[in-house]
Design a protein around this motif. Structure first.
Motif, mmCIF file in Angstrom:
data_model
loop_
_atom_site.group_PDB
_atom_site.id
_atom_site.type_symbol
_atom_site.label_atom_id
_atom_site.label_comp_id
_atom_site.label_asym_id
_atom_site.label_seq_id
_atom_site.Cartn_x
_atom_site.Cartn_y
_atom_site.Cartn_z
ATOM 1 N N LEU C 200 56.172 -14.479 -45.835
ATOM 2 C CA LEU C 200 55.410 -13.230 -45.814
ATOM 3 C C LEU C 200 55.995 -12.162 -46.721
ATOM 4 C CD1 LEU C 200 54.568 -12.859 -42.017
ATOM 5 C CD2 LEU C 200 53.234 -13.951 -43.825
ATOM 6 N N GLY C 201 57.206 -12.390 -47.224
ATOM 7 C CA GLY C 201 57.807 -11.369 -48.065
ATOM 8 C C GLY C 201 58.142 -10.109 -47.286
ATOM 9 N N LEU C 202 58.504 -10.280 -46.018
ATOM 10 C CA LEU C 202 58.956 -9.142 -45.213
ATOM 11 C C LEU C 202 60.464 -9.256 -45.053
ATOM 12 C CD1 LEU C 202 56.163 -9.019 -42.482
ATOM 13 C CD2 LEU C 202 56.572 -7.331 -44.284
ATOM 14 N N TYR C 271 50.207 -9.800 -40.081
ATOM 15 C CA TYR C 271 50.640 -8.480 -40.541
ATOM 16 C C TYR C 271 50.150 -7.373 -39.616
ATOM 17 C CZ TYR C 271 52.208 -10.358 -45.060
ATOM 18 O OH TYR C 271 52.851 -11.040 -46.061
ATOM 19 N N ASP C 272 49.776 -7.722 -38.392
ATOM 20 C CA ASP C 272 49.347 -6.694 -37.445
ATOM 21 C C ASP C 272 50.594 -6.119 -36.784
ATOM 22 O OD1 ASP C 272 48.416 -5.154 -35.380
ATOM 23 O OD2 ASP C 272 46.861 -6.577 -34.768
ATOM 24 N N PRO C 273 50.871 -4.833 -37.013
ATOM 25 C CA PRO C 273 52.130 -4.252 -36.525
ATOM 26 C C PRO C 273 52.244 -4.188 -35.007
ATOM 27 C CG PRO C 273 51.122 -2.855 -38.198
ATOM 28 C CD PRO C 273 50.097 -3.874 -37.806
ATOM 29 N N LYS C 314 50.687 2.474 -35.470
ATOM 30 C CA LYS C 314 50.490 1.030 -35.551
ATOM 31 C C LYS C 314 49.304 0.659 -36.439
ATOM 32 C CE LYS C 314 53.650 -0.764 -32.721
ATOM 33 N NZ LYS C 314 54.649 -1.745 -33.179
ATOM 34 N N GLU C 315 48.391 1.599 -36.670
ATOM 35 C CA GLU C 315 47.209 1.304 -37.482
ATOM 36 C C GLU C 315 47.537 1.575 -38.946
ATOM 37 O OE1 GLU C 315 43.642 3.447 -36.493
ATOM 38 O OE2 GLU C 315 42.792 1.693 -35.517
ATOM 39 N N CYS C 316 48.428 0.763 -39.485
ATOM 40 C CA CYS C 316 48.885 1.017 -40.845
ATOM 41 C C CYS C 316 49.529 -0.251 -41.381
ATOM 42 C CB CYS C 316 49.880 2.178 -40.859
ATOM 43 S SG CYS C 316 51.285 1.905 -39.785
ATOM 44 N N GLU C 317 50.162 -0.150 -42.532
ATOM 45 C CA GLU C 317 50.861 -1.282 -43.104
ATOM 46 C C GLU C 317 52.038 -1.652 -42.198
ATOM 47 O OE1 GLU C 317 50.048 1.615 -44.267
ATOM 48 O OE2 GLU C 317 50.061 1.716 -46.440
ATOM 49 N N GLN C 319 55.149 -2.414 -42.816
ATOM 50 C CA GLN C 319 56.455 -1.792 -43.047
ATOM 51 C C GLN C 319 56.453 -0.296 -42.756
ATOM 52 O OE1 GLN C 319 57.135 -3.005 -47.141
ATOM 53 N NE2 GLN C 319 56.956 -0.916 -47.854
ATOM 54 N N GLU C 320 55.254 0.287 -42.666
ATOM 55 C CA GLU C 320 55.181 1.703 -42.309
ATOM 56 C C GLU C 320 55.157 1.882 -40.799
ATOM 57 O OE1 GLU C 320 55.422 3.824 -44.744
ATOM 58 O OE2 GLU C 320 55.307 2.163 -46.167
#
Lengths: 315, 177, 435
Positions: C200-202, C271-273, C314-317, C319-320
């Protein structure tokens, strides 16, 4: 196909059909026709939350040659740099009637977030998300390799490719590993151990820490950009040592197979991962990669947008 | 299903079309044949060889894919793009004969005219079609027709050519696309 | 014979024995099939199990400072709904709970809400900065009687600060709850370092960044002979270190969260935070090691690490996004799913890991007591045979970041009794002021 987020969204047949479409489109754009009416009336937004002039220009040229209306939404001067959330930006684009959003973002997964959310309904094209993927770059790389070394085959079977450099932080490498191996190429990753991700044991690749032993056996040497700031994060001692072991210079190039080519996704650090003589040599297809980028991106936009919603998947 | 044209009838029709093309254009010297893929391209090749037999020389023959110029792209799943090959002599000032298998709504030909317009400016553009099944949606008319086939919109006309289908035949089927 | 407040009929005790249980004036007044008196409320609990009220040693109530995410009241409601009668409020509020004033405020808010006991946890260091010790003595002596100290969210990474903290709390019998995370090794880290993060490149969060701190701290605790508690253990390697330390007689306890007993790092593929949490979700083999360790007692307790966040966090990228997920309302169901339904533990062990042991570690004498006549009636009644479906829009927490939205879970909590009064009756939270 509604979005292009990752190479893993594509089957081999779909990937080859994008390359074939790009081949036809490159003939069109090589010839007298500069502009096709195919996407007339469609709106494509280039949402670039991270600087990347070359990728943005490439997508813009591709969209314009297909007569789409292009709106550029760049980080600088846009509200994204003022702390507006991705969600609010997406809803703005939806309100503007974007049929597709080409997104470049520093966060891995940003393109998928945009596609999976209910924030907007258009197609999403990942133009590079963090250190995750850059599928259009991989497709243009595969296109370039096939053109030079494919010998008329539709895939890349039997071709040996070395991807050299900062694999850990490279979205280009991730997409290329998936695509090139799916197309039958044998991929070797060459990097200092610090710049290889932990957990790649199941990737369809061979790992090497020794560029010199790999060089004579490959048909393609794909160099990756190394960012200077990695030095401060202790990934390698300094530029000189990096260059000594992992840089492509004239000596190493001399030991490449005849007919083997040198690639680089750009922008290059001349003198660090690639020497000027190599970059400007006859083996280098680096500027051609840029030209092919437009045809491949036209093909991507064509596949995503030219078909209607009706019967999608019916064929 | 009924057979509208047999293999023999197709050959006869193409021979007649070839003669008509030569007659109308007073020979083959300024002609360029452009077939619309897939089957139109094969028909153009056949017409070229008939003309060669008659005139003793081939005429410049190419293909013109009109996919990117279609106005119904949004109503269909994405189509593969076919090959476009314009003869090296070009089309500027030429008498371009578009060749297609079935003339129906006329939208393909409209797209072909748009595509041609992007490439150059022929002296004339003419249209040869193996079958004209009627139901035009645009003011377009063929110059050379193999056979006029009165059909209902519910029917579908299928052209089979030996180059790709293994046999020559045109059929009409009930219940179409 | 007088009338009791509640009579719970045909309920199973943790050891499986069926009985009737009577509650009157805050106490358990009868545990017997032969109870003959009247009751104001009779509860038919045919398929249900009664446990001592659950005790959570790791809850983020966000008040003061982030009342948009949770308040002591909303968190108390969520806790009661989840079967808890005591929760420990983490110190990373704004202002930080590093003075007697803040911990007393939180304690009082808990008393005012009145749905369960809120026991504040004090910060180890001032402002959670990891530099100088907070006034732990004053917090211990305050009305809140703080015994657990933690910089949770941050690791007490400086070994000297950790040593001094461990020594200092011996004065009042405290315990340091360590959030084990080497800060250098996890700078910018987003998820477990491994196969999934590579794909995932995280940025990876290696297990060793957690384990190295645990190893150091058990050695420190041994050296200064103090009490150490390890928060939210997530790795098989960490389990091995705790097992080794306990065998050596080191005074260490450890907790595991429900989510680390169930969820794995491949959920990040979306990718769901909502799946982004600190410490991160680990691998399948870690999950199995954690379950085994909880069953054999190497891990002492389950703690929720209930971490509410407002929607925008949580409704964001990925890593943010903020780290953390809700836990109070689903904890018992997840433990049933992962430990009971798999045959790894029985209900007596669940009572121990979720009530008796945490109350003992926190020194909460009115909680976590075995069910005996005359005992304080802090109880939860659960029907393990029923299932329910998690709906993030229906949670009582002020936030909705549950990772189980749409999941069908076993175990429906029908009643929670706090000091003899029902905070949850027939599955419904009691209205405010009714207790």
């Amino acid at each position: 196909m509604r979005h292009l987020l990752s190479i893993s969204d594509l089957t081999k047949v779909e990937a080859i059909s994008i390359l074939d479409t790009a081949t036809e489109l490159s003939r069109v754009s090589d010839g007298a026709v500069k502009k096709l009416p195919t996407l007339r009336g469609r709106t494509i937004v280039n949402l670039f939350a991270e600087d990347s002039t070359r990728t943005r220009i490439s997508f813009e040229a591709a969209a314009k040659r297909l007569s789409a209306d292009v709106i550029n939404f760049s980080a600088k001067g846009s509200s994204l740099s003022k702390g507006e959330s991705l969600k609010d930006t997406a809803m703005t684009l939806q309100a503007m009637g974007a049929d597709a959003v080409v997104i470049r973002h520093s966060a891995s997964g940003a393109a998928q977030r945009l596609a999976d959310s209910q924030w907007m309904s258009g197609s999403v094209v990942n133009a590079g998300d963090g250190t995750h993927e850059h599928p259009s770059q991989a497709l243009l790389d595969a296109f370039t390799i096939r053109k030079h070394l494919g010998m008329g085959r539709s895939d890349l079977s039997g071709i040996n490719v070395a991807i050299v450099g900062d694999i850990l932080h490279s979205r280009v490498a991730r997409s290329n590993v998936l695509l090139l191996s799916m197309l039958g190429a044998k991929v070797t990753l060459v990097a200092p151990p610090t710049l290889l991700p932990v957990g790649i044991g199941n990737w369809p690749v061979t790992i090497s820490y020794d560029l010199d032993s790999v060089i004579p056996h490959v048909d393609v040497v794909m160099m990756l950009r190394v960012q200077q700031e990695r030095m401060s994060d202790l990934f390698f001692p300094n530029a000189r040592e990096y260059s000594r072991y992992f840089g492509l210079n004239a000596d190493r190039m001399a030991r490449m197979k005849s007919g083997a080519i040198v690639m680089h996704p750009g922008p290059m650090n001349r003198g660090l991962e690639i020497s000027a003589e190599v970059a400007d040599s006859a083996r280098s297809v680096i500027t051609e990669q840029v030209a092919n980028g437009v045809s491949v991106r036209m093909a991507i936009l064509y596949v995503l947008l030219a078909g209607g919603a009706l019967e999608v998947g019916g064929n | 299903m009924s057979v509208a044209l047999s293999a023999q009838e197709i050959t006869r029709a193409l021979t007649r079309i070839s003669h008509e093309i030569l007659e109308k254009n007073q020979g083959s010297s300024n002609i360029v044949l452009l077939g619309i893929p897939t089957r139109g391209a094969h028909l153009a090749t056949r017409i070229n060889s008939i003309i060669a037999t008659i005139e003793g020389a081939e005429v410049p023959t190419g293909t013109l894919d009109i996919t990117l110029f279609r106005d119904d792209l949004r109503m269909r799943p994405p189509r593969a793009i076919m090959s476009t090959k314009i003869p090296t002599s070009g089309i500027e000032g030429k008498d371009v004969i578009l060749v297609d298998d079935v003339l129906y709504s006329g939208r393909t030909i409209r797209a072909a005219l748009d595509a041609l317009g992007e490439i150059g400016r022929p002296r004339t553009v003419q249209l040869a079609s193996l079958v004209d099944r009627g139901h035009r949606e645009l003011p377009i008319k063929a110059d050379f027709v193999g056979k006029n086939l009165p059909t209902a919109k519910t029917q579908s006309v299928k052209v089979f050519l030996s180059e790709i289908d293994g046999r020559d035949e045109v059929t009409i089927e009930e219940g179409g696309e | 014979m007088s009338t009791v407040d509640y009579l719970i009929k045909n309920v199973s005790l943790p050891d499986g024995i069926k009985t009737d249980l009577a509650i009157c004036d805050g106490l358990i007044t009868s545990i017997s099939k032969n109870f003959k008196g009247e009751a104001q409320t009779i509860i038919e609990a045919q398929d249900c199990v009664v446990l001592p009220g659950l005790v959570d040693l790791h809850t983020h109530l966000r008040e003061p400072g982030r009342e948009d995410a949770e308040t002591v009241l909303s968190g108390s409601r969520a806790g009661a709904k989840g079967g808890f009668t005591a929760v420990s409020a983490m110190a990373n509020t704004s202002p930080v709970a590093d003075t007697a004033g803040v911990v007393e405020q939180v304690y009082r808010l808990g008393q005012e809400a009145g749905l369960l006991d809120v026991f504040p946890i004090g910060a180890v260091t001032q402002g959670l900065k990891g530099e100088s010790l907070s006034e732990m003595g004053a917090m211990a002596d305050s009305v809140a009687r703080v015994r657990i100290f933690s910089d949770d969210g941050n690791c007490v990474s400086d070994p000297l600060v950790m040593r001094r903290a461990l020594e200092y709390i011996k004065k009042f019998g405290g315990v340091i709850a360590q959030h084990a995370q080497d800060p250098r090794m996890t700078m910018g880290s987003q998820m477990n370092e491994g196969e999934v993060s590579a794909r995932l490149g995280l940025k990876g969060w290696p297990a060793v960044a957690e384990e190295s701190i645990i190893a150091r701290d058990v050695l420190l605790a041994d050296h200064v002979k103090s009490r150490l508690h390890i928060c939210h253990l997530t790795t098989a390697g960490g389990v091995e270190i705790i097992r080794w330390a306990k065998a050596r007689g080191i005074d260490v306890t450890a907790e595991v969260t429900p989510h680390h007993l169930l969820l794995t790092d491949d959920l990040a593929t979306s990718y769901d935070p909502v799946f982004k949490v600190n410490p991160p979700l680990r691998t399948e083999s870690d999950v199995h090691a954690l379950r085994e360790a909880l069953a054999d007692g190497t891990i002492d307790i389950v703690a929720t690490d209930h971490a509410p966040h407002p929607t925008e966090a949580k409704e964001c990228e990925w890593q943010e996004a903020a780290f953390g997920m809700l836990g109070l309302e689903t904890a018992l169901s997840i433990v049933q799913k992962t430990m009971i339904d798999t045959g790894l533990m029985n209900w007596s062990q669940v009572a121990d890991r979720m009530s008796i042991a945490p109350a003992r570690i926190g020194g909460y004498s009115e909680h976590g007591q075995p069910l005996v006549v005359g005992g304080i009636a802090n109880l939860v009644v659960v029907n393990p045979k029923k299932t329910w479906t998690v709906d993030r829009d229906l949670v009582l927490s002020r936030s909705s970041n549950t990772p189980y939205h749409g999941h069908e879970l076993p175990g429906v909590i029908t009643h929670t009794f706090f000091k003899g009064r029902a905070s949850v009756l027939n599955g419904s939270i009691m209205p405010l002021g009714s207790l």
